[in-house]
Write a protein that holds these residues in place. Structure first.
Motif, PDB file in Angstrom:
ATOM      1  N   VAL A 667       0.826  -1.213   0.000  1.00 56.76           N
ATOM      2  CA  VAL A 667       0.000   0.000   0.000  1.00 56.76           C
ATOM      3  C   VAL A 667       0.860   1.263   0.000  1.00 56.76           C
ATOM      4  O   VAL A 667       0.486   2.273  -0.611  1.00 56.76           O
ATOM      5  CB  VAL A 667      -0.940  -0.007   1.222  1.00 56.76           C
ATOM      6  CG1 VAL A 667      -1.686   1.318   1.346  1.00 56.76           C
ATOM      7  CG2 VAL A 667      -1.928  -1.162   1.115  1.00 56.76           C
ATOM      8  N   ALA A 668       2.006   1.224   0.665  1.00 53.42           N
ATOM      9  CA  ALA A 668       2.816   2.440   0.863  1.00 53.42           C
ATOM     10  C   ALA A 668       3.141   3.186  -0.437  1.00 53.42           C
ATOM     11  O   ALA A 668       3.074   4.423  -0.467  1.00 53.42           O
ATOM     12  CB  ALA A 668       4.102   2.085   1.615  1.00 53.42           C
ATOM     13  N   PRO A 669       3.476   2.512  -1.545  1.00 56.46           N
ATOM     14  CA  PRO A 669       3.771   3.277  -2.774  1.00 56.46           C
ATOM     15  C   PRO A 669       2.600   4.098  -3.289  1.00 56.46           C
ATOM     16  O   PRO A 669       2.806   5.032  -4.072  1.00 56.46           O
ATOM     17  CB  PRO A 669       4.167   2.179  -3.775  1.00 56.46           C
ATOM     18  CG  PRO A 669       4.644   1.047  -2.936  1.00 56.46           C
ATOM     19  CD  PRO A 669       3.789   1.084  -1.715  1.00 56.46           C
ATOM     20  N   SER A 670       1.381   3.756  -2.882  1.00 58.34           N
ATOM     21  CA  SER A 670       0.226   4.539  -3.334  1.00 58.34           C
ATOM     22  C   SER A 670       0.307   5.980  -2.838  1.00 58.34           C
ATOM     23  O   SER A 670      -0.229   6.892  -3.488  1.00 58.34           O
ATOM     24  CB  SER A 670      -1.077   3.897  -2.857  1.00 58.34           C
ATOM     25  OG  SER A 670      -1.190   3.952  -1.440  1.00 58.34           O
ATOM     26  N   ILE A 671       0.977   6.202  -1.701  1.00 58.81           N
ATOM     27  CA  ILE A 671       1.143   7.569  -1.190  1.00 58.81           C
ATOM     28  C   ILE A 671       1.969   8.388  -2.172  1.00 58.81           C
ATOM     29  O   ILE A 671       1.608   9.516  -2.528  1.00 58.81           O
ATOM     30  CB  ILE A 671       1.810   7.551   0.196  1.00 58.81           C
ATOM     31  CG1 ILE A 671       1.010   6.699   1.181  1.00 58.81           C
ATOM     32  CG2 ILE A 671       1.983   8.972   0.725  1.00 58.81           C
ATOM     33  CD1 ILE A 671       1.695   6.499   2.513  1.00 58.81           C
ATOM     34  N   TYR A 673       2.436   7.731  -5.317  1.00 64.89           N
ATOM     35  CA  TYR A 673       1.706   7.854  -6.584  1.00 64.89           C
ATOM     36  C   TYR A 673       0.667   8.972  -6.518  1.00 64.89           C
ATOM     37  O   TYR A 673       0.525   9.747  -7.475  1.00 64.89           O
ATOM     38  CB  TYR A 673       1.031   6.528  -6.915  1.00 64.89           C
ATOM     39  CG  TYR A 673       0.145   6.602  -8.133  1.00 64.89           C
ATOM     40  CD1 TYR A 673       0.683   6.660  -9.409  1.00 64.89           C
ATOM     41  CD2 TYR A 673      -1.244   6.634  -7.997  1.00 64.89           C
ATOM     42  CE1 TYR A 673      -0.124   6.744 -10.528  1.00 64.89           C
ATOM     43  CE2 TYR A 673      -2.064   6.717  -9.108  1.00 64.89           C
ATOM     44  CZ  TYR A 673      -1.504   6.774 -10.369  1.00 64.89           C
ATOM     45  OH  TYR A 673      -2.303   6.869 -11.478  1.00 64.89           O
ATOM     46  N   VAL A 674      -0.055   9.081  -5.408  1.00 62.34           N
ATOM     47  CA  VAL A 674      -1.077  10.124  -5.284  1.00 62.34           C
ATOM     48  C   VAL A 674      -0.430  11.503  -5.234  1.00 62.34           C
ATOM     49  O   VAL A 674      -0.932  12.457  -5.852  1.00 62.34           O
ATOM     50  CB  VAL A 674      -1.950   9.883  -4.038  1.00 62.34           C
ATOM     51  CG1 VAL A 674      -2.943  11.029  -3.856  1.00 62.34           C
ATOM     52  CG2 VAL A 674      -2.700   8.562  -4.158  1.00 62.34           C
ATOM     53  N   PHE A 675       0.680  11.632  -4.514  1.00 64.01           N
ATOM     54  CA  PHE A 675       1.399  12.908  -4.504  1.00 64.01           C
ATOM     55  C   PHE A 675       1.849  13.281  -5.917  1.00 64.01           C
ATOM     56  O   PHE A 675       1.745  14.444  -6.329  1.00 64.01           O
ATOM     57  CB  PHE A 675       2.617  12.831  -3.578  1.00 64.01           C
ATOM     58  CG  PHE A 675       2.332  13.263  -2.167  1.00 64.01           C
ATOM     59  CD1 PHE A 675       2.057  14.589  -1.879  1.00 64.01           C
ATOM     60  CD2 PHE A 675       2.346  12.342  -1.126  1.00 64.01           C
ATOM     61  CE1 PHE A 675       1.799  15.001  -0.574  1.00 64.01           C
ATOM     62  CE2 PHE A 675       2.084  12.742   0.173  1.00 64.01           C
ATOM     63  CZ  PHE A 675       1.814  14.069   0.451  1.00 64.01           C
ATOM     64  N   TYR A 676       2.343  12.298  -6.654  1.00 64.18           N
ATOM     65  CA  TYR A 676       2.782  12.554  -8.032  1.00 64.18           C
ATOM     66  C   TYR A 676       1.603  12.981  -8.907  1.00 64.18           C
ATOM     67  O   TYR A 676       1.711  13.921  -9.708  1.00 64.18           O
ATOM     68  CB  TYR A 676       3.440  11.292  -8.581  1.00 64.18           C
ATOM     69  CG  TYR A 676       3.830  11.384 -10.045  1.00 64.18           C
ATOM     70  CD1 TYR A 676       4.952  12.102 -10.442  1.00 64.18           C
ATOM     71  CD2 TYR A 676       3.061  10.737 -11.023  1.00 64.18           C
ATOM     72  CE1 TYR A 676       5.299  12.195 -11.781  1.00 64.18           C
ATOM     73  CE2 TYR A 676       3.409  10.821 -12.359  1.00 64.18           C
ATOM     74  CZ  TYR A 676       4.525  11.555 -12.732  1.00 64.18           C
ATOM     75  OH  TYR A 676       4.861  11.637 -14.056  1.00 64.18           O
ATOM     76  N   SER A 677       0.470  12.322  -8.753  1.00 64.96           N
ATOM     77  CA  SER A 677      -0.714  12.667  -9.534  1.00 64.96           C
ATOM     78  C   SER A 677      -1.212  14.060  -9.191  1.00 64.96           C
ATOM     79  O   SER A 677      -1.612  14.826 -10.080  1.00 64.96           O
ATOM     80  CB  SER A 677      -1.824  11.640  -9.288  1.00 64.96           C
ATOM     81  OG  SER A 677      -1.433  10.353  -9.703  1.00 64.96           O
ATOM     82  N   MET A 678      -1.179  14.406  -7.915  1.00 65.88           N
ATOM     83  CA  MET A 678      -1.628  15.731  -7.509  1.00 65.88           C
ATOM     84  C   MET A 678      -0.703  16.803  -8.059  1.00 65.88           C
ATOM     85  O   MET A 678      -1.158  17.876  -8.487  1.00 65.88           O
ATOM     86  CB  MET A 678      -1.712  15.835  -5.983  1.00 65.88           C
ATOM     87  CG  MET A 678      -2.299  17.156  -5.501  1.00 65.88           C
ATOM     88  SD  MET A 678      -2.722  17.173  -3.737  1.00 65.88           S
ATOM     89  CE  MET A 678      -1.101  17.110  -3.012  1.00 65.88           C
ATOM     90  N   HIS A 679       0.586  16.529  -8.065  1.00 65.39           N
ATOM     91  CA  HIS A 679       1.549  17.488  -8.626  1.00 65.39           C
ATOM     92  C   HIS A 679       1.290  17.693 -10.119  1.00 65.39           C
ATOM     93  O   HIS A 679       1.303  18.832 -10.612  1.00 65.39           O
ATOM     94  CB  HIS A 679       2.974  16.981  -8.408  1.00 65.39           C
ATOM     95  CG  HIS A 679       4.022  17.835  -9.065  1.00 65.39           C
ATOM     96  ND1 HIS A 679       4.435  19.046  -8.538  1.00 65.39           N
ATOM     97  CD2 HIS A 679       4.736  17.660 -10.219  1.00 65.39           C
ATOM     98  CE1 HIS A 679       5.344  19.576  -9.329  1.00 65.39           C
ATOM     99  NE2 HIS A 679       5.554  18.760 -10.354  1.00 65.39           N
TER     100      HIS A 679
END
Length: 726
Positions: A667-671, A673-679
């Motif tokens: 699950v940890a890599p999803s954090i 990934y979401v930060f990257y998507s938000m950026h």
């Protein structure tokens, strides 16, 4: 779910006197005061009674609205009467439901604007997300949680379908880990597709901007040597190396000596108009002329209102005229000291306006000659533009301090209201009251919070338009709701202690979320069903109805309707509504895996919002100034914030409950990934301005834009206090 030890984040290690003081003040804890961590055997019964009660209340309110709507069409369906909204057999009691649900994009944009259209589109986005997430959770995870645990350690029947009942380890944890990636993927794909549909609407909205706005830029930080209309026009002609590109310039005039008398004159005229209308009504009723007190409570006696305000107007008019003449004379002399550092430039061609908006480093110093998209002339807040830049910085600091104080005071006030409510014995209605009490303090404070925020924003963060005030309210209100509602269980005793703990050891956020949030699920289930009746209550428009009935006793119905609108823009404006809508979806996302039931409750909440606000915005409420989807973009940012909290929460839960670290590592890599998507969303989503190629097409193709000289009656950028008297 067993409690985890606070490894490395014990509050006893802190030597801060402030922290110790806060421990004493908030010793009881927010979680205890709000029943956030109350798990008992009767939770299921209390929740069922609460959900049923709020559902019945929502249905009763809808029935009452259906009756009131036919008796007070000016309050509830005035846009149909005036021809603004489409008419679809609106005389029948229940026809409004189909009318609201069948609205098209063109109808909503034409009647209420793009902001309203994207508000409704966000409810549909939330409905789709809650269905796509909630159904798999309820059909897959709920049975898995129920049958994988023996339930002996769970007191609450409501918790037996949640992750708290599932035995740690084995395939259950892996199933939850894979569902986290499913949720992240569904949200990311849904947001991506809705962005594409928004761009089409946004570009069409930009193409259709009134020429007054489409050819104008607003400037801040105009240097002293350019603070006249003529010098500013010459500067832009020189920048573009072509004469006569600028049609008109307006540098804000310094009107501090005029503004006070002018506002008094304006208030006196409004009071005289009201007094004359009252006298007209009194004549019909056989009553005397209206009177007004000469001081508070009329201690110095009362005089005839019409005579009093007539004399006051006659006294103020020469003062205003003289002050206006002095300002205009100083402006005509070419003095730069008669102008301020803000202004507007209107170009003959729109392409030059777009180019000026894209230019950086226009002048020698940073912060000088900054270009902005201008507000609508009728919505411009000139008081903010007239403020001195140094004074603006000072009041900004005061505003930040007031925001901090409000954040600190919020939780004690919520706890106080809830503690008082807990002492009330409702007798036979106690089961219903028990479901209301945990969220009562938060609901009451959330009702007043937007008003307090607007007071701070308008006085300490002067903005260029009322629409921008609403957007600023959305931003602040959302973050208050994140800290004080969504993260209420994690924040715990105080915001200061929470932030201090995170600052001292950032990785402790995973343990704090894992320990506090799973125990808060019952609280958020109750909060979600409370939203049903709260949204339905907005249909009644009780403040507007009360004002309409009151003013109808003095004025005719048309005037009473005008004076009763608009609705309260603090709590019912686009800013507060957008923040509330976002936080409801955020709660559904953050708790969807921990409590599989919350997704379906979120579906009902979003569907009800679509029904209620679809009708209100199009058929009942007056049209507001439109920012073209700015609120929607901010709401998508809020969705990413919720997704980050969700990923961090599930990483912490799976790490601390599982005997091995495999599920949490998945699950940890999803954090990240979401930060990257938000950026990528913030930096790569180009939506604010029309591409230059499209701007050129407006002038070069057959669908040529109108010359700026053929402006619609949209007003002009000119300070109202300087307008000549009629």
């Amino acid at each position: 779910m067993p409690r985890f030890p606070h490894r490395g984040i014990s509050e006893g290690n802190s030597s801060s006197l402030i922290t110790n003081f806060l421990h004493e003040v908030f010793d009881s804890g927010v979680d205890h005061a709000l029943h956030i961590k109350a798990s008992a055997h009767d939770d299921l019964i209390c929740f069922a009674v609460s959900a049923g009660s709020f559902a019945v209340a929502a249905c009763a309110i809808i029935c009452l609205f259906s009756i009131l709507r036919t008796h007070f069409p000016l309050v509830y369906s005035n846009n149909i009467r005036t021809g603004i909204a489409p008419s679809r057999s609106e005389t029948r009691y229940w026809s409004w439901i189909s009318a609201s649900l069948s609205l098209t994009t063109e109808e909503v944009m034409g009647c209420a604007g793009l902001d309203a259209e994207m508000f409704l589109e966000f409810t549909l986005l939330g409905l789709r997300l809650m269905l796509l997430i909630g159904l798999p959770m309820l059909l897959l995870l709920a049975p898995l949680n129920y049958f994988s645990g023996d339930g002996l350690a769970i007191e609450s029947h409501l918790d037996k379908i949640t992750i708290k009942n599932a035995n740690s380890g084995g395939m259950v944890d892996w199933a939850h880990a894979f569902m986290v990636w499913y949720v992240v993927s569904v949200v990311e794909v849904s947001v991506y597709w809705t962005r594409a549909s928004f761009l089409t609407r946004r570009y069409r909205w930009l193409r259709d901007l009134p020429n007054t706005i489409a050819h104008t830029v607003m400037l801040t930080g105009i240097p002293a040597e350019l603070r006249t209309d003529q010098k500013l026009a010459q500067f832009f002609d020189r920048i573009f190396a072509s004469p006569d590109l600028v049609k008109k310039t307006y540098v804000t005039r310094k009107t501090d000596t005029l503004l006070g008398p002018w506002m008094q004159l304006k208030a006196a005229r409004e009071a005289l108009s009201s007094a004359e209308a009252t006298w007209t009504k009194n004549q019909e009723l056989g009553l005397g002329r209206p009177t007004v007190g000469l001081s508070c409570f009329g201690l110095r006696g009362k005089v005839d209102s019409i005579d009093h305000y007539t004399e006051k107007i006659a006294e103020l008019k020469p003062q205003v005229a003289e002050a206006r003449r002095k300002v205009l004379d100083e402006v005509a002399s070419g003095s730069t000291s008669a102008h301020l550092s803000t202004g507007f430039v209107t170009f003959h061609h729109r392409v030059h306006r777009e180019l000026s908006l894209n230019v950086q480093n226009t002048y020698r110093k940073e912060g000088q000659m900054v270009t902005w998209t201008p507000p609508h002339p009728a919505d411009t807040l000139w008081q903010g533009l007239e403020m001195d830049p140094k004074a603006r910085k000072m009041v900004n600091y005061v505003g930040y301090l007031l925001m901090l104080l409000l954040l600190v005071a919020y939780l004690p006030l919520v706890m106080g209201i809830t503690s008082v409510a807990k002492r009330i014995n409702a007798g036979p209605l106690q089961p219903i009251w028990a479901g209301v009490v945990p969220t009562l303090g938060m609901t009451i404070m959330n009702s007043f919070l937007p008003t307090l925020l607007v007071l701070i924003i308008t006085n300490c963060f002067p903005l260029r338009s009322m629409a921008r005030v609403q957007h600023e309210l959305q931003h602040w209100y959302f973050w208050f709701l994140v800290f004080l509602v969504l993260l209420a269980a994690a924040v715990g005793q105080s915001v200061f202690v929470f932030l201090e703990t995170i600052a001292r050891k950032p990785v402790s956020i995973f343990q704090i979320l894992a320990e506090s949030m799973p125990d808060a699920m019952t609280f958020y289930l109750n909060l979600m069903v409370l939203e049903w009746s709260a949204d339905a209550l907005h249909l009644l428009r009780l403040p507007e109805l009360a004002k309409f009935l009151l003013w109808s006793r003095i004025f005719d119905e048309e005037k009473a309707k005008e004076m009763s609108e608009p609705e309260d823009q603090d709590f019912c404006g686009m800013g507060a509504r957008s923040a509330q809508e976002t936080i409801v979806l955020a709660i559904g996302i953050v708790f969807c895996t921990l409590s599989p039931l919350i997704g379906m409750l979120g579906c009902v909440a979003m569907a009800l919002k679509r029904l209620v606000y679809g009708y209100l915005m199009v058929f009942a409420e007056t049209k507001k100034q439109d920012l073209g989807g700015v609120f929607w973009v901010t709401k998508l940012h809020g969705v990413y914030v919720a997704l980050i909290i969700y990923s961090m929460l599930m990483t912490g839960v799976l790490y601390f409950r599982s005997p091995w670290s495999g599920p949490s590592l998945l699950v940890a890599p999803s954090i990240i990934y979401v930060f990257y998507s938000m950026h990528n969303f913030e930096k790569g989503f180009q939506w604010e301005r029309l591409p230059l190629c499209d701007v050129a097409d407006l002038e070069n193709h057959s669908g040529r834009e109108k010359p700026v000289d053929e402006e619609e009656a949209q007003g002009e950028y000119f300070q109202p206090e300087l307008q000549p008297e009629d």
